[in-house]
Structures are given as C-alpha cells and as structure tokens.
Write a protein that holds these residues in place. Structure first.
Motif, PDB file in Angstrom:
ATOM      1  N   PRO A 111      -5.932   4.437  -2.440  1.00 47.50           N
ATOM      2  CA  PRO A 111      -5.069   4.878  -1.534  1.00 47.50           C
ATOM      3  C   PRO A 111      -4.718   3.646  -0.465  1.00 47.50           C
ATOM      4  O   PRO A 111      -3.728   3.467  -0.114  1.00 47.50           O
ATOM      5  CB  PRO A 111      -5.729   5.873  -0.629  1.00 47.50           C
ATOM      6  N   SER A 112      -5.735   2.787  -0.276  1.00 49.53           N
ATOM      7  CA  SER A 112      -5.393   1.475   0.544  1.00 49.53           C
ATOM      8  C   SER A 112      -4.461   0.678  -0.114  1.00 49.53           C
ATOM      9  O   SER A 112      -3.889  -0.281   0.679  1.00 49.53           O
ATOM     10  CB  SER A 112      -6.869   0.929   0.640  1.00 49.53           C
ATOM     11  N   ALA A 113      -4.258   0.777  -1.251  1.00 48.45           N
ATOM     12  CA  ALA A 113      -3.382  -0.100  -1.814  1.00 48.45           C
ATOM     13  C   ALA A 113      -1.883   0.420  -1.954  1.00 48.45           C
ATOM     14  O   ALA A 113      -0.682  -0.338  -2.460  1.00 48.45           O
ATOM     15  CB  ALA A 113      -3.675  -0.631  -3.417  1.00 48.45           C
ATOM     16  N   THR A 114      -1.687   1.664  -1.612  1.00 45.09           N
ATOM     17  CA  THR A 114      -0.280   2.289  -1.971  1.00 45.09           C
ATOM     18  C   THR A 114       0.108   2.787  -0.735  1.00 45.09           C
ATOM     19  O   THR A 114       1.384   3.635  -0.593  1.00 45.09           O
ATOM     20  CB  THR A 114      -0.404   3.505  -2.769  1.00 45.09           C
ATOM     21  N   GLN A 115      -0.285   2.310   0.389  1.00 45.80           N
ATOM     22  CA  GLN A 115       0.469   2.684   1.851  1.00 45.80           C
ATOM     23  C   GLN A 115       1.767   2.351   1.922  1.00 45.80           C
ATOM     24  O   GLN A 115       2.428   3.260   2.431  1.00 45.80           O
ATOM     25  CB  GLN A 115      -0.500   2.189   2.880  1.00 45.80           C
ATOM     26  N   HIS A 116       2.265   1.391   1.333  1.00 49.62           N
ATOM     27  CA  HIS A 116       3.687   0.961   1.515  1.00 49.62           C
ATOM     28  C   HIS A 116       4.299   1.012   0.028  1.00 49.62           C
ATOM     29  O   HIS A 116       5.516   0.582   0.116  1.00 49.62           O
ATOM     30  CB  HIS A 116       3.468  -0.640   1.877  1.00 49.62           C
ATOM     31  N   ARG A 117       3.514   1.700  -1.055  1.00 50.21           N
ATOM     32  CA  ARG A 117       4.427   1.695  -2.217  1.00 50.21           C
ATOM     33  C   ARG A 117       3.837   3.071  -2.630  1.00 50.21           C
ATOM     34  O   ARG A 117       3.134   3.454  -3.488  1.00 50.21           O
ATOM     35  CB  ARG A 117       3.883   0.660  -3.171  1.00 50.21           C
ATOM     36  N   PRO A 118       4.161   4.200  -2.164  1.00 53.80           N
ATOM     37  CA  PRO A 118       3.818   5.487  -2.509  1.00 53.80           C
ATOM     38  C   PRO A 118       4.321   6.008  -3.876  1.00 53.80           C
ATOM     39  O   PRO A 118       3.677   6.624  -4.576  1.00 53.80           O
ATOM     40  CB  PRO A 118       4.366   6.585  -1.340  1.00 53.80           C
ATOM     41  N   GLU A 119       5.309   5.267  -4.229  1.00 51.60           N
ATOM     42  CA  GLU A 119       5.809   5.585  -5.671  1.00 51.60           C
ATOM     43  C   GLU A 119       4.713   5.020  -6.937  1.00 51.60           C
ATOM     44  O   GLU A 119       4.786   5.548  -7.863  1.00 51.60           O
ATOM     45  CB  GLU A 119       7.096   4.731  -5.971  1.00 51.60           C
ATOM     46  N   LEU A 120       3.857   4.222  -6.135  1.00 49.88           N
ATOM     47  CA  LEU A 120       2.878   3.848  -7.350  1.00 49.88           C
ATOM     48  C   LEU A 120       1.352   4.627  -7.240  1.00 49.88           C
ATOM     49  O   LEU A 120       0.414   4.191  -7.789  1.00 49.88           O
ATOM     50  CB  LEU A 120       2.318   2.459  -6.989  1.00 49.88           C
ATOM     51  N   ALA A 121       1.474   5.499  -6.454  1.00 47.59           N
ATOM     52  CA  ALA A 121       0.215   6.241  -6.293  1.00 47.59           C
ATOM     53  C   ALA A 121      -0.299   6.824  -7.475  1.00 47.59           C
ATOM     54  O   ALA A 121       0.575   7.234  -8.350  1.00 47.59           O
ATOM     55  CB  ALA A 121       0.283   7.483  -5.265  1.00 47.59           C
ATOM     56  N   GLY A 122      -1.417   6.689  -7.700  1.00 49.16           N
ATOM     57  CA  GLY A 122      -2.202   7.248  -8.875  1.00 49.16           C
ATOM     58  C   GLY A 122      -1.899   6.163 -10.320  1.00 49.16           C
ATOM     59  O   GLY A 122      -2.529   6.567 -11.354  1.00 49.16           O
ATOM     60  N   ALA A 123      -1.206   5.179 -10.108  1.00 47.86           N
ATOM     61  CA  ALA A 123      -0.626   4.250 -11.274  1.00 47.86           C
ATOM     62  C   ALA A 123      -1.931   3.404 -11.724  1.00 47.86           C
ATOM     63  O   ALA A 123      -2.685   2.971 -10.815  1.00 47.86           O
ATOM     64  CB  ALA A 123       0.532   3.348 -10.999  1.00 47.86           C
ATOM     65  N   PRO A 124      -2.189   3.361 -13.080  1.00 45.18           N
ATOM     66  CA  PRO A 124      -3.071   2.123 -13.300  1.00 45.18           C
ATOM     67  C   PRO A 124      -2.686   0.685 -12.780  1.00 45.18           C
ATOM     68  O   PRO A 124      -1.550   0.332 -12.423  1.00 45.18           O
ATOM     69  CB  PRO A 124      -2.952   2.239 -14.844  1.00 45.18           C
ATOM     70  N   PHE A 125      -3.572  -0.136 -12.662  1.00 46.73           N
ATOM     71  CA  PHE A 125      -3.478  -1.410 -12.009  1.00 46.73           C
ATOM     72  C   PHE A 125      -4.328  -2.452 -12.537  1.00 46.73           C
ATOM     73  O   PHE A 125      -5.261  -2.328 -13.227  1.00 46.73           O
ATOM     74  CB  PHE A 125      -3.546  -1.311 -10.685  1.00 46.73           C
ATOM     75  N   GLU A 126      -3.935  -3.761 -12.146  1.00 45.13           N
ATOM     76  CA  GLU A 126      -4.791  -4.886 -12.668  1.00 45.13           C
ATOM     77  C   GLU A 126      -4.596  -6.105 -11.377  1.00 45.13           C
ATOM     78  O   GLU A 126      -3.434  -6.074 -10.777  1.00 45.13           O
ATOM     79  CB  GLU A 126      -3.999  -5.615 -13.730  1.00 45.13           C
ATOM     80  N   ALA A 127      -5.678  -6.411 -11.006  1.00 50.73           N
ATOM     81  CA  ALA A 127      -5.882  -7.116  -9.649  1.00 50.73           C
ATOM     82  C   ALA A 127      -6.867  -8.215  -9.884  1.00 50.73           C
ATOM     83  O   ALA A 127      -7.668  -8.293 -10.395  1.00 50.73           O
ATOM     84  CB  ALA A 127      -6.216  -6.467  -8.483  1.00 50.73           C
ATOM     85  N   MET A 128      -6.323  -9.489  -9.350  1.00 57.84           N
ATOM     86  CA  MET A 128      -7.413 -10.628  -9.186  1.00 57.84           C
ATOM     87  C   MET A 128      -6.900 -11.314  -8.022  1.00 57.84           C
ATOM     88  O   MET A 128      -5.980 -11.535  -7.488  1.00 57.84           O
ATOM     89  CB  MET A 128      -6.962 -11.421 -10.478  1.00 57.84           C
ATOM     90  N   GLY A 129      -7.985 -12.071  -7.508  1.00 54.76           N
ATOM     91  CA  GLY A 129      -7.797 -12.975  -6.383  1.00 54.76           C
ATOM     92  C   GLY A 129      -9.360 -13.635  -5.909  1.00 54.76           C
ATOM     93  O   GLY A 129     -10.235 -13.555  -6.661  1.00 54.76           O
ATOM     94  N   VAL A 130      -9.197 -14.596  -5.261  1.00 54.49           N
ATOM     95  CA  VAL A 130     -10.146 -15.319  -4.581  1.00 54.49           C
ATOM     96  C   VAL A 130     -10.123 -15.127  -3.182  1.00 54.49           C
ATOM     97  O   VAL A 130      -9.102 -14.947  -2.380  1.00 54.49           O
ATOM     98  CB  VAL A 130     -10.096 -16.851  -4.813  1.00 54.49           C
ATOM     99  N   SER A 131     -11.252 -14.544  -2.714  1.00 51.90           N
ATOM    100  CA  SER A 131     -11.697 -14.129  -1.274  1.00 51.90           C
ATOM    101  C   SER A 131     -12.838 -14.952  -0.744  1.00 51.90           C
ATOM    102  O   SER A 131     -13.991 -15.087  -1.265  1.00 51.90           O
ATOM    103  CB  SER A 131     -11.580 -12.751  -0.878  1.00 51.90           C
ATOM    104  N   LEU A 132     -12.783 -15.551   0.542  1.00 48.66           N
ATOM    105  CA  LEU A 132     -14.017 -16.216   1.062  1.00 48.66           C
ATOM    106  C   LEU A 132     -13.997 -16.015   2.606  1.00 48.66           C
ATOM    107  O   LEU A 132     -13.228 -15.849   3.195  1.00 48.66           O
ATOM    108  CB  LEU A 132     -13.755 -17.572   0.879  1.00 48.66           C
ATOM    109  N   VAL A 133     -15.168 -16.058   3.139  1.00 49.03           N
ATOM    110  CA  VAL A 133     -15.516 -16.065   4.616  1.00 49.03           C
ATOM    111  C   VAL A 133     -16.812 -16.861   4.557  1.00 49.03           C
ATOM    112  O   VAL A 133     -17.742 -16.932   3.914  1.00 49.03           O
ATOM    113  CB  VAL A 133     -15.949 -14.670   4.881  1.00 49.03           C
ATOM    114  N   PHE A 134     -16.362 -17.963   5.568  1.00 44.94           N
ATOM    115  CA  PHE A 134     -17.615 -18.953   5.682  1.00 44.94           C
ATOM    116  C   PHE A 134     -18.219 -18.794   7.447  1.00 44.94           C
ATOM    117  O   PHE A 134     -17.377 -18.929   8.230  1.00 44.94           O
ATOM    118  CB  PHE A 134     -17.033 -20.207   5.821  1.00 44.94           C
TER     119      PHE A 134
END
Length: 333
Positions: free
Chosen positions: A105-128
């Motif tokens: 749900p956190s990924a479809t707040q602004h894209r309700p048409e994609l609710a329940g859709a399969p997905f692929e995600a990649m990224g780099v995240s850091l906190v120092f």
C-alpha cells in the motif's frame, strides 16, 4: 516486466512484447550496474575518511543476501555497514533488487490503478550517523520501481533525493548542501530544485511534533514525467552529487571539540530521527510491508538515541537555535 516507452508502438503485439522484454532487461541491467558502482564508490570514500583519522579506523562489513524461494519477495542485495568508527559511529549503505507479486500500500498512494500489481524495485539507500555532534547526519536514496498488471505494459518511475540533519546548525553547510543539490538537478530543468526542495521539506516533517527533521535537501517520488532515459540520467546525477554535497562538511566539522553536553543533545536529536523513520518514512514502510529484509531496512537506525520528557533548552543556546533557526522551512539559496 517492461517500462512503457514509445518504442513499443511497432508492428503488432508480439513484436511489442518482445521489445518490452528487451528494453526492460537493458534498463534493469544498466540501473543495477550503476547502483552497485554507486554503493562501492560511496563506501570506499567513507573508508578513506576513516583511514585518514588514524589508528583504529573502521571498515564496512559487506553482507550479501538473497531471498529464499519460499519468501514473499525474490531478489538479492548487499548491505554494507560500518560501526564504532573514528569519524562515523554508524554508517549503513544498502543495495537491493527485488521482485514481488503485489505492490504494498505504501507504493500505491499516488498510483491506485497499480494496487495489487506485481513489481520490481531496486535502489541504494544510506544513512550516516557521525561520532562528532558537529557533523550532521545525512540520508540519501535513489531507486527505480516498475509495476504493472498482467497483460499491460509496466509503469516505470524513479524516486530519491538527499537530506541533511544537523545537531548543531551552520548556515554555510546548509547553503553548500542545497547548492550541490540544485546543481545536480539543473540540467533537467530549472524548476525541479525548488519543487523537490519543497517536497523534501514537506516529506521530512514530524507531523506529531510539528517539527522538521533537518534542514532538508531534495526529495522526489513516483517520478516519470521526464521519461525512462532522462529519469535514469537524473537518478545518476543525484547519486553522483552525494559525496560532493556531504564530504566537504565532514572534513570541515569532524575535528571540532565537543563534550558531554553536545553528545547528550546529539542523542536526544537522534531520538527524533528514529521517530520519523518508524512512524512516517514510506521507504521503511515499503520494505516492511513487502516482506523485505528487516536488518537491511533498519540500517538507518543510530547506535544510540535518547528521549527526554518536554525538554526545553535555554533561549540563545546553540541547542535552542537549532529548533528556531535551522529546523524551519526556509530558502537557503
């Protein structure tokens, strides 16, 4: 899963499907290669800062991982973590590349048409989280997500940004950080920095305390308006700007003398950082809701954090000035 592009409008559905597959593979391979290189360059730069500080310098522990066949998410990643360093008390930098059957749900707040859709995600995240209270905590994230229901071309979008969270405020540090962010976005449109700066101010905000998390930076999400190629180019520009934005501040502040008063305030402010990440951060929620790797998701947490009931710092002190002069929405440039 292929991101939508104009190249699919050619000679029939079978050809279009084949092009989608080819485009997606090329996009995924290119983004993955870039992100792994970004993670390596950033962690190597931090290790160099640690090494220059003297004997006892810390190094990153690299923890490769892969999701099991029985888990909700499939994919792999590398979590790199450094703890108890001379300059950095805790520094986490993670790469992940996962696929799932259903967008959380956190990924479809602004894209309700994609609710329940399969997905692929990649990224780099850091906190120092630095050891010296005069060196600010920093966060950076760049990511790509592709999602779509069966039988439809997938939608591809980008997100990311960087923001600075000082314990003790310095105007020149805020100006430098924001100018570097602005320079990274300038090739893609002069309107993007003020837009993403405002977005950052609105996002990194503790609603339950009516308080900004830090002095901001840039933030964007669900972003696809530049198209796939330019969206990826902007991701690279933001990622490549991180060390330029942060390391000069580290070098300037890391030797500043400090004592128990400053450490006490640092740990109090880190309590606010924990609150934001657990209560409001969509990235944390996305990872936990989608079945991500908990240890990697929570690499943003500091080693030490404190809470104090209704703390009031004396007016005119640097601690009080942080709240009144720096944790406010203002134009730094």
């Amino acid at each position: 899963m292929a991101c939508s592009t104009a190249a699919t409008l050619v000679s029939g559905p079978s050809k279009a499907k084949e092009l989608h597959v080819q485009e997606q593979k090329a996009t995924v391979d290119n983004v993955r290669t870039y992100l792994l290189g970004l993670q390596a360059s950033i962690t190597q730069a931090l290790e160099a800062v640690e090494k220059a500080a003297g004997a006892g310098a810390a190094q990153f522990l690299a923890d490769p991982w892969a999701k099991g066949a029985d888990e909700r998410l499939q994919g792999d990643g590398i979590t790199k973590i450094m703890e108890n360093g001379l300059v950095f008390e805790r520094a986490g930098c993670g790469f992940s590349h996962v696929k799932g059957a259903q967008l959380p749900p956190s990924a479809t707040q602004h894209r309700p048409e994609l609710a329940g859709a399969p997905f692929e995600a990649m990224g780099v995240s850091l906190v120092f989280h630095p050891r010296n209270p005069y060196v600010p905590t920093v966060h950076m994230n760049v990511r790509m997500i592709a999602a779509g229901h069966e039988g439809q071309p997938a939608t591809c979008w980008f997100g990311g940004g960087m923001d600075l969270t000082p314990v003790y405020g310095f105007e020149e540090d805020a100006v430098h950080f924001h100018q570097t962010c602005k320079d990274a976005l300038q090739p893609f449109g002069a309107q993007l920095y003020p837009r993403f700066k405002t977005w950052c101010d609105e996002y990194f905000y503790l609603k339950h305390r009516d308080e900004q998390r830090g002095i901001g930076g840039i933030f964007y999400d669900d972003f696809s308006e530049l198209g796939q190629d330019q969206g990826f180019a902007m991701m690279r520009s933001v990622g490549d700007a991180f060390l330029k934005a942060y390391l000069p501040i580290v070098e300037k502040r890391k030797a500043t003398p400090y004592g128990p008063t400053q450490v006490d305030f640092q740990r109090y402010r880190r309590g606010r950082y924990v609150e934001f990440n657990l209560v409001w951060d969509r990235g944390t929620h996305f990872g936990l809701q989608s079945g991500g790797r908990t240890e990697s998701i929570l690499l943003s947490m500091p080693l030490h954090a404190d809470w104090s009931y209704q703390r009031q710092d004396p007016q005119g002190t640097p601690e009080a000035q942080l709240l009144s002069q720096y944790l406010v929405r203002r134009d730094w440039l």
